[in-house]
Design an enzyme around this catalytic site. Structure first.
Site, mmCIF file in Angstrom:
data_model
loop_
_atom_site.group_PDB
_atom_site.id
_atom_site.type_symbol
_atom_site.label_atom_id
_atom_site.label_comp_id
_atom_site.label_asym_id
_atom_site.label_seq_id
_atom_site.Cartn_x
_atom_site.Cartn_y
_atom_site.Cartn_z
ATOM 1 C CE1 TYR A 105 -3.355 -2.709 0.101
ATOM 2 C CE2 TYR A 105 -3.736 -2.239 2.424
ATOM 3 C CZ TYR A 105 -4.042 -2.949 1.279
ATOM 4 O OH TYR A 105 -5.030 -3.903 1.320
ATOM 5 C CB THR B 103 -21.190 5.745 -1.232
ATOM 6 O OG1 THR B 103 -20.680 6.170 -2.516
ATOM 7 C CG2 THR B 103 -20.143 4.901 -0.527
#
Length: 311
Positions: A52, A203
Site C-alpha cells: 500500500y 455509497t
C-alpha cells in the site's frame, strides 16, 4: 468464528479499518483523524499491506498505533507480486515490520495465492515467523476455499493453523457466500471481508457524477461495471432515503449481518467520507430490512450448481 485478541487480551473488534489510503489520497492529518475516529467507535483491528502506497501506509499506521499498541490488532500482507523464492517473502515482512516500528505483527497475510510456489512453500515461512514470535496469527487474502483448506492442512501438519482470511464481500460481490463464508463458520476462521461499499459504488456517489476508483482506475471500473450492480446501488440509495440513513451505513451493516458474522473492513479517503460507514457499526439491521436489501442482487448459486436445492 475464531476469537482473536490483542496483546493485552482485548477481543478483536467486530469491524476493522483498512489503511490503504494512508499516504495516498489521505494525508497525515486525514489519516490521523480517521484512525482516532475508529478508536472512538470501538475499532481495534487495523489492516495494511506491504504494497500500500509504497510503504507510506505501514509507516503512518506505525506512528499512530504507538500509544495504543497493546490493545490493538495490527494486520499486514506480503507476497502480492508472487515471488518465486522464500527469501523475498521474508525481506518484505522484515521491511513491513521496520515501517510499522514493530518486532511483532498480530496478523500476517499472504496477499494472494502464489502460483509460482507450492502451498507448502507458501505456508512454511509464515509458520517459521510465528515460531520466532514475529507473528501471532496466520492469514490468507484472496484465496479460493480449496486453497485455504489445502493451506490449513499444511499448517496443521506444522503445528499451527490459518486463523483469518480476507475475501471480497459486499452486496454486489456475494461470491463469498457460496463457499468461503460457510467454510469460515465451519472451520472457526475469521473472515475479515474487504470492500463492503463496492469501492464506493454502494455509497451512491457515482450516480451524482462524483470521482472515485470506478472512474479513476480501469480495474475497478471493470470489477463493478455490470449494469445490475449499478441498479442495485440505486435501489440501496432509495431504501436508505426511505429509512432515513446513508446508503453506506446500510451497505456496511448488511455485510456484517450475514449469518456467518464476517468482520467488514471499512476504509475511506477522509473523515467525512468515513462517517456514514462508522455509523454502520452500531446500526440495527432488522431481518426484514436485511432481506429487502439482499433481494436487490442475485443470490449466487450453490457450489454444486444444484440450484433446485438452494434454500
Amino acid at each position: 468464528m475464531t476469537q482473536l485478541c490483542s496483546l493485552d487480551g482485548t477481543p478483536i473488534s467486530r469491524f476493522a479499518f483498512g489503511t490503504m489510503q494512508f499516504g495516498g489520497t489521505a494525508d497525515e492529518l486525514a489519516s490521523a483523524a480517521m484512525f482516532n475516529a475508529c478508536l472512538d467507535a470501538g475499532i481495534t483491528h487495523f489492516d495494511t499491506a506491504h504494497l500500500y502506497t509504497g510503504g507510506a501506509s505501514e509507516t503512518m499506521l506505525g506512528q499512530l498505533i504507538k500509544p495504543h499498541r497493546d490493545r490493538l490488532v495490527i494486520a499486514t500482507k506480503i507476497g502480492y507480486h508472487c515471488p518465486d523464492n522464500l527469501a523475498d517473502l521474508r525481506d518484505e515482512f522484515d521491511l513491513s515490520r521496520k515501517r510499522l516500528g514493530q518486532d511483532m505483527v498480530d496478523i500476517l497475510y499472504l496477499h494472494r495465492f502464489n502460483p509460482n510456489l507450492s502451498i507448502e512453500a507458501q505456508i512454511t515461512p509464515l509458520a517459521a515467523m510465528q515460531d520466532e514470535g514475529a507473528v501471532r496469527y496466520l492469514a490468507l487474502s484472496n484465496f479460493a476455499s480449496w486453497q485455504v483448506m489445502k493451506a490449513q492442512a499444511v499448517a496443521q501438519n506444522m503445528g499451527t493453523r490459518v486463523d483469518v482470511i480476507q475475501p471480497m464481500y459486499s452486496l454486489v460481490k456475494r461470491q463469498a457466500e457460496v463457499e468461503l463464508l460457510p467454510m469460515c463458520a465451519a472451520e472457526n476462521i475469521l473472515a475479515a471481508s474487504y470492500s463492503p461499499l463496492g469501492s464506493g459504488l454502494l455509497t451512491g456517489k457515482y450516480s451524482t457524477g462524483e470521482a472515485g476508483r470506478l472512474v479513476e482506475d480501469p480495474r475497478y471500473g471493470a470489477r463493478y461495471g455490470q449494469d445490475w450492480m449499478h441498479r442495485a446501488a440505486a435501489g440501496l440509495s432509495e431504501i436508505a432515503k426511505e429509512v432515513g440513513t446513508h446508503p453506506a451505513t446500510l451497505a456496511v451493516a448488511w455485510a456484517a449481518a450475514h449469518p456467518t458474522h464476517p468482520a467488514p473492513i471499512l476504509s475511506a479517503r477522509s473523515p467525512a467520507q468515513l462517517t456514514p460507514s462508522l455509523e454502520g457499526v452500531n446500526y440495527h439491521m432488522t431481518s426484514e430490512l436485511y432481506a429487502r436489501i439482499t433481494a436487490l442482487t442475485p443470490t449466487p448459486p450453490p457450489a454444486t450448481d444444484r440450484i433446485e436445492e438452494h434454500v
